[in-house]
Design an enzyme around this catalytic site. Structure first.
Site, PDB file in Angstrom:
ATOM      1  N   ALA A   7       0.825  -1.210   0.000  1.00 38.33           N
ATOM      2  CA  ALA A   7       0.000   0.000   0.000  1.00 38.33           C
ATOM      3  C   ALA A   7       0.855   1.254   0.000  1.00 38.33           C
ATOM      4  O   ALA A   7       0.507   2.268   0.609  1.00 38.33           O
ATOM      5  CB  ALA A   7      -0.943  -0.002   1.201  1.00 38.33           C
ATOM      6  N   GLY A   8       1.996   1.182  -0.691  1.00 32.84           N
ATOM      7  CA  GLY A   8       2.795   2.382  -0.914  1.00 32.84           C
ATOM      8  C   GLY A   8       2.204   3.183  -2.068  1.00 32.84           C
ATOM      9  O   GLY A   8       1.102   2.908  -2.549  1.00 32.84           O
ATOM     10  N   SER A   9       2.955   4.163  -2.545  1.00 34.79           N
ATOM     11  CA  SER A   9       2.440   5.060  -3.580  1.00 34.79           C
ATOM     12  C   SER A   9       2.052   4.312  -4.845  1.00 34.79           C
ATOM     13  O   SER A   9       0.982   4.555  -5.423  1.00 34.79           O
ATOM     14  CB  SER A   9       3.487   6.133  -3.903  1.00 34.79           C
ATOM     15  OG  SER A   9       3.752   6.930  -2.773  1.00 34.79           O
ATOM     16  N   LEU A  10       2.908   3.389  -5.297  1.00 38.11           N
ATOM     17  CA  LEU A  10       2.628   2.698  -6.549  1.00 38.11           C
ATOM     18  C   LEU A  10       1.459   1.727  -6.399  1.00 38.11           C
ATOM     19  O   LEU A  10       0.589   1.632  -7.279  1.00 38.11           O
ATOM     20  CB  LEU A  10       3.882   1.967  -7.037  1.00 38.11           C
ATOM     21  CG  LEU A  10       3.829   1.422  -8.466  1.00 38.11           C
ATOM     22  CD1 LEU A  10       3.473   2.515  -9.466  1.00 38.11           C
ATOM     23  CD2 LEU A  10       5.167   0.776  -8.824  1.00 38.11           C
ATOM     24  N   GLY A  11       1.401   1.003  -5.297  1.00 36.82           N
ATOM     25  CA  GLY A  11       0.291   0.088  -5.068  1.00 36.82           C
ATOM     26  C   GLY A  11      -1.038   0.824  -4.989  1.00 36.82           C
ATOM     27  O   GLY A  11      -2.043   0.391  -5.564  1.00 36.82           O
ATOM     28  N   ALA A 129       4.186   9.089  -8.325  1.00 35.49           N
ATOM     29  CA  ALA A 129       3.110   9.241  -7.344  1.00 35.49           C
ATOM     30  C   ALA A 129       3.729   9.376  -5.958  1.00 35.49           C
ATOM     31  O   ALA A 129       4.784   8.804  -5.687  1.00 35.49           O
ATOM     32  CB  ALA A 129       2.160   8.039  -7.392  1.00 35.49           C
ATOM     33  N   LYS A 183      16.547   0.841 -17.766  1.00 35.19           N
ATOM     34  CA  LYS A 183      16.063   1.644 -16.640  1.00 35.19           C
ATOM     35  C   LYS A 183      17.024   1.548 -15.452  1.00 35.19           C
ATOM     36  O   LYS A 183      17.281   2.552 -14.768  1.00 35.19           O
ATOM     37  CB  LYS A 183      14.664   1.189 -16.222  1.00 35.19           C
ATOM     38  CG  LYS A 183      14.091   2.047 -15.100  1.00 35.19           C
ATOM     39  CD  LYS A 183      12.719   1.586 -14.645  1.00 35.19           C
ATOM     40  CE  LYS A 183      12.206   2.471 -13.518  1.00 35.19           C
ATOM     41  NZ  LYS A 183      10.929   1.996 -12.967  1.00 35.19           N
ATOM     42  N   ASN A 191      20.243   8.339  -9.372  1.00 32.10           N
ATOM     43  CA  ASN A 191      19.777   8.249  -7.990  1.00 32.10           C
ATOM     44  C   ASN A 191      20.880   8.310  -6.938  1.00 32.10           C
ATOM     45  O   ASN A 191      20.739   9.037  -5.947  1.00 32.10           O
ATOM     46  CB  ASN A 191      18.935   6.983  -7.802  1.00 32.10           C
ATOM     47  CG  ASN A 191      17.613   7.052  -8.545  1.00 32.10           C
ATOM     48  OD1 ASN A 191      17.412   7.900  -9.410  1.00 32.10           O
ATOM     49  ND2 ASN A 191      16.705   6.153  -8.226  1.00 32.10           N
ATOM     50  N   ASN A 201      17.295  15.977  -9.291  1.00 36.49           N
ATOM     51  CA  ASN A 201      17.858  15.315 -10.465  1.00 36.49           C
ATOM     52  C   ASN A 201      18.616  16.278 -11.369  1.00 36.49           C
ATOM     53  O   ASN A 201      19.690  15.954 -11.892  1.00 36.49           O
ATOM     54  CB  ASN A 201      16.749  14.633 -11.270  1.00 36.49           C
ATOM     55  CG  ASN A 201      16.117  13.470 -10.537  1.00 36.49           C
ATOM     56  OD1 ASN A 201      16.501  13.150  -9.411  1.00 36.49           O
ATOM     57  ND2 ASN A 201      15.142  12.830 -11.157  1.00 36.49           N
TER      58      ASN A 201
END
Length: 302
Positions: A7-11, A129, A183, A191, A201
């Site tokens: 339930a992080g940002s991507l999930g 996100a 990637k 990073n 960045n």
């Protein structure tokens, strides 16, 4: 039914988009404490995107729920993926499938090794996100996803084929490994520098100087060994320009006091170079500097 692990940002982004498209999904959180926190918010997520603010009601559960899982989307951090999937192994249907959304490399292969009865797919995701507060998610940048099988020749799963590209900008690609390596190399070149210089960045070229050029040359050699022939330097500088104001996920983890994915990004690249007998002194120096930075902040170095 699609299950989203993490339930992080991507999930939460996947859950929100699926909910908006009326596609049934459930989010698997780490433990009862996290479940209770969502229940206290009536399972509501405030979702902010470029069309406005939306209040969505999601479905949450813990790993020990009895429901069997045929389609699992793993949205945890790379270092958490294997253990999180292992907690669900008794619920995974044979011949089901697992879609891995992790940064870096290594976690996908580890899950595939542990879940031989399932098909494992991997995605390269560029959506941005973040969670400004508990129960709130901002889709800051609409990106794209490239999805493919770890085993070349495995067809696209039916449920994924049914996802409209309007829901997510995605495409199927086989083999997927060149995309994942590309990637990985871009993340390796950006990073860790944002971590050690604590910069956005866009500041990386000025901060890193010739060190960045040396890293790019070594990463190019590694990519060539992996069958990726594109010129890396223009790709990296394009990403730096297009995300100049962004704070990398690694830097965000540092500021939040969270474990980073350094071992699955730069650490993985250095280990692969060593296995090929490739000398990468600039990358090894960068890895050492990143680990020193993490130690200074009392964070894990793996």
């Amino acid at each position: 039914m699609l299950y989203i692990l993490g339930a992080g940002s991507l999930g939460l982004l996947w859950a929100a988009r699926l909910q908006q498209a009326d596609i049934a999904c459930r989010v698997i959180v780490r433990n009862a404490e996290q479940l209770q926190a969502w229940q206290q918010r009536s399972n509501r997520l405030r979702f902010n995107d470029d069309t406005g603010n939306h209040t969505l009601t999601l479905n949450f559960e813990t790993p020990d729920t009895a429901r069997m899982i045929r389609h699992l989307i793993v949205a945890t951090k790379a270092h958490s993926a294997l253990e999180a999937v292992r907690q669900l192994r008794h619920r995974l249907r044979p011949a089901g499938d697992i879609l891995m959304l992790q940064n870096g490399l290594g976690s996908q292969q580890a899950v595939a090794q542990a879940c031989r009865a399932q098909q494992v797919f991997a995605a390269s995701v560029t959506d941005g996100a973040w969670q400004p507060a508990p129960g709130e998610l901002t889709w800051a940048g609409r990106g794209s996803s490239v999805v493919g099988p770890l085993d070349t020749g495995t067809p696209c799963p039916e449920w994924l084929n049914r996802l409209s590209t309007a829901l997510f900008d995605w495409r199927w690609q086989t083999p997927i490994m060149p995309t994942l390596w590309r990637k990985l190399a871009i993340n390796c070149a950006i990073n860790p520098f944002t971590l050690i210089y604590d910069c956005h960045n866009g500041e990386v070229p000025a901060q890193a100087g010739a060190w960045l050029d040396s890293c790019l040359a070594e990463l190019q050699e590694l990519l060539n060994l992996k069958g990726v022939t594109e010129d890396l330097a223009p790709l990296v500088h394009d990403v730096i320009r297009s995300t100049a104001a962004n704070s990398s996920s690694m830097r965000q983890d540092l500021h939040a006091g969270r474990r980073t994915e350094i071992d699955y990004i730069l650490g993985y690249a250095c280990r692969q170079a060593s296995q090929h007998g490739l000398q990468v002194p600039a990358l090894e120096r960068l890895l050492d500097a990143a680990k020193d930075c993490l130690r200074q902040h009392q964070l894990p170095t793996d």
